[in-house]
Design an enzyme around this catalytic site. Structure first.
Site, PDB file in Angstrom:
ATOM      1  N   TYR B 140       1.049  -0.731  -0.252  1.00 50.90           N
ATOM      2  CA  TYR B 140      -0.125   0.519  -0.118  1.00 50.90           C
ATOM      3  C   TYR B 140       0.678   1.047   0.102  1.00 50.90           C
ATOM      4  CZ  TYR B 140      -3.332   3.277   2.172  1.00 50.90           C
ATOM      5  OH  TYR B 140      -4.268   3.971   2.183  1.00 50.90           O
ATOM      6  N   LYS B 144       1.784   4.496  -2.659  1.00 44.01           N
ATOM      7  CA  LYS B 144       1.260   5.947  -2.192  1.00 44.01           C
ATOM      8  C   LYS B 144       2.607   5.962  -2.898  1.00 44.01           C
ATOM      9  CE  LYS B 144      -2.893   5.474  -1.246  1.00 44.01           C
ATOM     10  NZ  LYS B 144      -4.004   5.783  -1.318  1.00 44.01           N
TER      11      LYS B 144
END
Lengths: 305, 305
Positions: B140, B144
């Site tokens: 994740y 990002k």
């Protein structure tokens, strides 16, 4: 072991493939791919021509999987800056797709990725270390940095075993190759060796990071065989030398006069000619090696290897 | 002005859309999108349900272009770690496609991207500054960070005007939402406010970064209107407080007893409960604001806004 080389027709790719058969005699299969593969095939190697950014070609290429992939294919920084769509496809979306597919076919495969010192952006004057922040200033460097992050994360998850190598501009590229802002770093070798006059765009004091193609190939092969203890991103050691010192070394080694006029191109000087020193102790501790000295750099750069 | 909100049905998206009509009365068109949009529509807003990772849906959605895009859609870290293909599609390939298409339709459009403090990885004990190195430890956070780099580069080229905002876990998410490792940071609000006993997985001394949803919405709206002088990546200010202090503040503000048993979940504590101090002076100098103090945090977090 099955081995794949992408960008096999490029400058680094040709240097690597010339060494592969000797270095990996145990390889069951060595496949070279590029858009054009004529003249690439070495003894016992296969070639497959195609567009790596085409998922259908990648599917055909990657079946039934490889244990070791050298991903060298990319378009250079100057071209990527002009052709944004091409840069996105070749330098970002293709590595993402390739990495996922290599991992799906052969979980834990070793993927050696030719990254670039363009990931750093403006380095300032401080010595470059493992803690240096990356702030790429060109799309090429941004895409390389994004790919490094992806590959490090996939390695953390264990689906790949990737090592990204941050290469400087390699010398000496053929005079005919273009698209590289660092072209002057190669042209100075060819010009002095040929006894020609050369107008260098940057000042003699410009400090660059130097690496010959044979040194880069050694680094690729060392990464291919390295243990999983090696960090996923490696800044290989380089020679940190002024353009003037390199010009003198080329003249000395080749027995020529250095007929070089130095310039003051501010952009090239800022990007390639203002490199700070490098602390490559991490890479050194894992056995990665630079060209031994200036004479070795010149001989290797002009060897054609 | 035409405005698009992706992930409009999420926790942050719902908070933002409740404020949009008042904040942007001059907007000609406000479009909310998510996989499910029932119950989302505010006065004068349009909704469009669909899968943002489907290029055909994005083409329909983005026609004829937006001047301001809030890209909030993503899947949370825990889910992205379990469902790798989904994470890749939603958290990386979708932002890449969306950013390119928004820029193609409306060059220079402002894109406000909900990034995450997951980009940092293990922070150690040093104060977080603009020079802190990002070493994401979850897919994740890796995705990002990759998106931040892409958007910063597109902004440098002038094709977009993007601002990435590194949000901490926002409070207080509904107790029903899952997939967030930081869920305990929200549950403690609901439990104490309801007078219930709560078993907190981390120690009372655990230091977290706190931000209420109303504060996050203010930050999104501030980024939407910010000048191009604002850096492309912003670490917004947060409240740096121990879980124990926050629990006491919740009890004080709600007039309840804090019936909390603290635990010692090493993983959660390492990721969310060992946050160093933050130097948010860059964000502060550009007018981004945290919740004012602990009481303000508690009131905002429990306000439903």
């Amino acid at each position: 072991m099955r081995v794949l080389v992408t960008g096999a027709g490029g400058f680094l790719g040709r240097g690597l493939t010339a060494r592969l058969a000797d270095t990996l005699p145990q390889a069951k299969r060595i496949v070279l791919t590029d858009r054009v593969v004529e003249g690439l095939c070495g003894a016992g190697m296969e070639t497959m021509a195609g567009d790596l950014s085409d998922p259908a070609f990648r599917r055909a290429l990657l079946d039934p999987g490889f244990d070791l992939v050298f991903h060298l294919a990319s378009i250079p920084g100057g071209l990527a800056e002009r052709e944004q769509g091409l840069g996105l496809n070749v330098n970002l979306l293709t590595p993402i797709g390739l990495a996922e597919e290599v991992a799906a076919q052969r979980p834990g495969a070793r993927l050696v990725f030719a990254s670039s010192i363009a990931v750093y952006g403006d380095l300032g004057q401080d010595r470059v270390t493992d803690a240096t922040v990356c702030q790429p200033e060109l799309t090429y460097g941004a895409h390389k940095r994004m790919t490094e992050i992806l590959l490090s994360d996939m390695t953390r998850r264990g689906v790949l075993s990737a090592i990204s190598l941050r290469f400087p501009g390699l010398v000496a590229r053929p005079a005919t190759e273009s698209g590289h802002g660092s072209a002057f770093m190669s042209q100075i070798f060819h010009s002095i060796a040929a006894g020609d006059a050369y107008t260098c765009p940057v000042a003699a004091e410009s400090a660059c990071w130097w690496m010959s193609r044979p040194a880069a190939v050694n680094i690729l092969l060392h990464a291919a065989g390295a243990s999983n203890a090696v960090p996923t991103v490696i800044q290989p050691p380089v020679l940190h030398e002024s353009v003037g010192n390199v010009a003198n070394a080329i003249a000395r080694v080749t027995g020529q006069m250095a007929k070089v006029q130095f310039g003051d191109d501010a952009t090239l000087q800022r990007i390639f000619g203002a490199m700070p020193k490098l602390d490559a102790s991490t890479a050194n501790s894992f056995g990665f090696q630079a060209d031994l000295d200036l004479d070795a750099l010149v001989k290797a750069a002009l060897s054609g290897d």
